[in-house]
Design an enzyme around this catalytic site. Sequence first.
Site, mmCIF file in Angstrom:
data_model
loop_
_atom_site.group_PDB
_atom_site.id
_atom_site.type_symbol
_atom_site.label_atom_id
_atom_site.label_comp_id
_atom_site.label_asym_id
_atom_site.label_seq_id
_atom_site.Cartn_x
_atom_site.Cartn_y
_atom_site.Cartn_z
ATOM 1 N N HIS A 111 0.980 -1.071 0.014
ATOM 2 C CA HIS A 111 -0.198 -0.066 -0.126
ATOM 3 C C HIS A 111 1.177 1.720 -0.027
ATOM 4 C CE1 HIS A 111 -3.469 -3.291 0.904
ATOM 5 N NE2 HIS A 111 -2.606 -3.569 1.341
ATOM 6 N N GLU A 148 -1.880 -0.041 7.824
ATOM 7 C CA GLU A 148 -0.988 -0.893 7.189
ATOM 8 C C GLU A 148 0.476 -0.707 6.539
ATOM 9 O OE1 GLU A 148 -1.313 -4.601 4.010
ATOM 10 O OE2 GLU A 148 -3.360 -3.662 4.646
ATOM 11 N N HIS A 203 3.112 -7.161 4.276
ATOM 12 C CA HIS A 203 1.750 -6.580 4.494
ATOM 13 C C HIS A 203 1.381 -7.007 6.114
ATOM 14 C CE1 HIS A 203 0.211 -5.585 0.707
ATOM 15 N NE2 HIS A 203 1.064 -6.321 0.561
ATOM 16 N N GLU A 285 1.638 -11.729 5.443
ATOM 17 C CA GLU A 285 1.110 -11.106 6.175
ATOM 18 C C GLU A 285 1.837 -11.228 7.539
ATOM 19 O OE1 GLU A 285 -1.096 -9.303 5.258
ATOM 20 O OE2 GLU A 285 -2.540 -9.893 3.443
#
Length: 321
Positions: A111, A148, A203, A285
């Site tokens: 992101h 995040e 992430h 993740e």
Amino acid sequence: MSYAGPEFEPPPARRPRRRLIAVVGGALVVGALAGWLVVQGSGPGSDGGGSAASGTATSSGTASASSTPSAPSAPSSSSSGSDDGKPAPAPTTAASSGPLKGKVVVIDPGHNPENFQHTAEINKKVDIGTGWKECDTTGTSTDDGYAEAEFTLDVAHRLRTLLERQGAEVKLTQDADRPFGPCIDERARIGNEAKADAVVSIHADGSGAGNRGFHVILPGEVRAGAADTRAIVGPSRELGASIAGNFVRATGSAPSNYVGDGTGLVTREDLGGLNLSTVPKVFIECGNMRDTKDAALLTSGAWRQKAARGISDGIVSFLRG
């Protein structure tokens, strides 16, 4: 990243042909997972478990556990960083003579902190070979508002320092130095054009409360349009297994209890960042931002340093063979 949103939709229903690949990858990390069982009573994330509980925002992945060979041991890079919660200082020029000299690693912080201000741009669709997906998403956050995108950049900076001290040439796909993105196809292209020896996309998940632990996402075999992952499926699986095993050792965190059948490994064929890669690449993740216990870890600087060290050790082990 949250599984909510077009690029991060729940993984498709498992198909039997994927289980052979998952068993091979799962076997590589089982030794490290056994080590986690020894320390789970005292380590962070100790009640994250390895059960295959269903998530509220995602469905189970396709990896499965095996009971044979243990994960490869990795040279420790713990001396390369600090566990006091602060990013390690910039490496010296002597790092160019380290064990990873000549290796190129691309770190892809998921992101972008400014994506939320550019919704029109990140909602534009790009071709990922198997279809069209939005350029990017805003990512998720903890209930207290820790984004995040902030988490991924912090871990990326720590990881860059550790890898550069091992002699690697490290490139980031973004460093909050652009107004949004890059788009998922460009993120893949950056790694491809760098001829990276390894790419890791960082992430944190946005699943339901009670869903805990980390998981590493591996590329499935895809051949459609501009996507052809056949050459990278094997090495990416080795990279992912190495990272998963070392992440357990460095952080004490458990593999996901909601995807991956307790292995910490999930194979997916719907992510553009993996589909369009021509070099070994995985996503990690690091935990679930929407679970309060995982969020307590993700918001800790000391824990993020451990996470960076686990990822670094996994990369080093993979690249040194």
